[in-house]
Design a protein around this motif. Structure first.
Motif, short mmCIF file in Angstrom:
data_model
loop_
_atom_site.label_atom_id
_atom_site.label_comp_id
_atom_site.label_asym_id
_atom_site.label_seq_id
_atom_site.Cartn_x
_atom_site.Cartn_y
_atom_site.Cartn_z
N MET A 1 13.01 66.76 52.88
CA MET A 1 13.60 66.01 51.69
C MET A 1 13.68 67.43 50.58
N HIS A 2 15.05 67.75 50.51
CA HIS A 2 15.52 69.00 49.74
C HIS A 2 15.40 68.42 47.96
N THR A 3 14.73 69.34 47.38
CA THR A 3 14.60 69.21 45.90
C THR A 3 15.65 69.77 44.91
N LYS A 4 16.17 71.01 45.81
CA LYS A 4 17.30 71.42 44.88
C LYS A 4 18.50 71.78 45.75
N THR A 5 19.50 71.91 45.25
CA THR A 5 20.87 72.16 45.72
C THR A 5 21.43 73.49 45.45
N ILE A 6 21.84 74.27 46.17
CA ILE A 6 22.70 75.65 45.88
C ILE A 6 24.29 75.29 46.55
N LEU A 7 25.10 75.60 45.48
CA LEU A 7 26.70 75.47 45.90
C LEU A 7 27.31 76.69 45.71
N ILE A 8 27.99 77.30 47.02
CA ILE A 8 28.55 78.48 47.13
C ILE A 8 30.27 78.12 47.07
N VAL A 9 30.97 78.75 46.16
CA VAL A 9 32.34 78.65 46.04
C VAL A 9 33.16 79.84 46.29
N ASP A 10 33.86 79.86 47.31
CA ASP A 10 34.75 81.26 47.71
C ASP A 10 35.73 80.98 48.60
N ASP A 11 36.90 81.16 48.31
CA ASP A 11 37.99 80.81 49.25
C ASP A 11 38.36 81.72 50.39
N GLU A 12 37.45 82.75 50.47
CA GLU A 12 37.46 83.64 51.68
C GLU A 12 36.14 82.84 52.72
N PRO A 13 36.73 82.36 53.91
CA PRO A 13 35.77 81.76 54.79
C PRO A 13 34.78 82.77 55.24
N ARG A 14 35.04 83.82 55.58
CA ARG A 14 34.02 84.91 55.91
C ARG A 14 32.88 85.01 55.16
N ILE A 15 33.22 85.50 53.83
CA ILE A 15 32.48 85.62 52.70
C ILE A 15 31.52 84.26 52.41
N ARG A 16 32.10 83.39 52.28
CA ARG A 16 31.77 81.96 52.10
C ARG A 16 30.58 81.72 53.03
N GLN A 17 30.97 81.72 54.49
CA GLN A 17 30.07 81.36 55.47
C GLN A 17 28.86 82.43 55.42
N GLY A 18 29.03 83.88 55.26
CA GLY A 18 28.21 84.88 55.23
C GLY A 18 27.08 84.43 54.28
N ILE A 19 27.36 84.33 52.99
CA ILE A 19 26.56 83.94 51.91
C ILE A 19 25.67 82.82 52.14
N LYS A 20 26.62 81.64 52.81
CA LYS A 20 25.66 80.36 53.32
C LYS A 20 24.44 80.69 54.09
N LYS A 21 25.00 81.39 55.25
CA LYS A 21 23.96 81.99 56.32
C LYS A 21 22.84 82.60 55.69
N THR A 22 23.25 83.60 54.88
CA THR A 22 22.02 84.46 54.22
C THR A 22 21.06 83.48 53.49
N LEU A 23 21.66 82.69 52.73
CA LEU A 23 20.79 81.68 51.80
C LEU A 23 19.91 80.79 52.48
N GLU A 24 20.68 80.14 53.71
CA GLU A 24 19.79 79.31 54.60
C GLU A 24 18.62 80.09 55.19
N ASN A 25 18.76 81.19 55.83
CA ASN A 25 17.55 81.94 56.25
C ASN A 25 16.73 82.15 55.05
N TRP A 26 17.11 82.39 53.92
CA TRP A 26 16.04 82.76 52.93
C TRP A 26 15.47 81.63 52.36
N ALA A 27 16.14 80.29 52.25
CA ALA A 27 15.52 79.09 51.69
C ALA A 27 14.54 78.68 52.79
N ASN A 28 14.67 78.72 53.98
CA ASN A 28 13.94 78.00 55.19
C ASN A 28 13.53 76.70 54.74
N GLY A 29 14.85 75.84 54.65
CA GLY A 29 14.47 74.49 54.53
C GLY A 29 14.37 73.94 53.15
N GLN A 30 13.89 74.88 52.27
CA GLN A 30 13.54 74.48 50.77
C GLN A 30 14.73 74.04 49.94
#
Length: 263
Positions: A1-30
């Protein structure tokens, strides 16, 4: 159950996906990490989800990040915001700060800088949430009354002890006679002294304390009203609902419904 949501907005796929991956590793499912390729898609996601933190590029083809923030502000949606941009012009930073942005990062952003900015933003969001919750549930009369250290108020030791005794036992069956006995005073004298020093009767103080705790439970839990009534010291929900309506101008269910989108 996720209590908080983070949204990343960027038109460059590589940057967007890179930020998403970094934050997913950091968040550890939280945290739930979502992403959008532009402002319009971001608005659709925000309308369908409660977003705690928005990370957006400033310059995007269809809708700029700043225009996105202005749109959300008009809709009274106020996530904590981090701006990421390759443009370091001071005017952008100024406008971003005016729109409530908590951090302004320049590309390329290192993983460390990104995580530091997100952790800072999370602290801001948590503080805003707590502040908002306190403002919604606080009883101003109680807040004013309970400031024992206010130089303009002088409460006797008996009254301070009585208030602390009530605060610790509000969820139990408690009578004026019990509290008076606890502070070694005659019931009639204690009743008059309590009203004289606090400007509320014993009964009103007990009711306000119970209802404040009830409001907190209504906003932060899914417990049924009958159970909340019991948890704050009432044997029947009918009497609890009557008092709640008398003090708050609405039923407990209406209070919960009116605040359910805020937390």
């Amino acid at each position: 159950m996720h209590t908080k949501t983070i949204l990343i907005v960027d038109d460059e796929p590589r940057i967007r996906q890179g930020i998403k991956k970094t934050l997913e590793n950091w968040a550890n499912g939280q945290y739930l990490i979502l992403s959008a390729a532009g402002g319009e898609e971001a608005i659709e996601i925000i309308e369908a989800n409660k977003i705690s933190l928005l990370i957006t590029d400033i310059r995007m083809p269809e809708m700029s990040g700043l225009y996105l923030l202005e749109t959300l502000k008009k809709q009274e949606r106020n996530p904590v915001v981090i701006i990421i941009s390759a443009y370091s012009e001071f005017a952008y930073a100024q406008q971003a700060l005016r729109l409530g942005v908590v951090n302004y990062l320049l590309k390329p952003v290192s993983k460390q800088k990104l995580i530091e900015a997100v952790e800072q933003a999370v602290q801001v969001e948590q503080k805003q949430t707590r502040t908002g919750l306190i403002q919604k549930v606080v009883d101003e009369k109680l807040a004013d009354m309970n400031n024992y250290n206010d130089g303009n108020k002088i409460y006797s030791k008996s009254i301070i002890d009585a208030i602390l005794f009530i605060d610790e036992r509000f969820n139990m069956e408690i009578t004026l006679k019990q509290v008076a006995a606890h502070v070694h005073l005659n019931s009639s004298y204690f009743s008059a002294l309590f009203k004289e020093q606090t400007n509320v009767t014993f009964s009103e103080y007990l009711t306000r304390i119970r209802l404040q705790h009830a409001k907190n439970l209504l906003m932060t839990s899914t417990l049924p009203v009958t159970e909340i009534a019991e948890k704050v010291g009432y044997n029947t929900s009918k009497y609890f609902i009557k008092l709640f309506k008398q003090y708050e101008g609405m039923t407990p269910n209406a209070y919960r419904k009116g605040n359910e989108n805020d937390f």
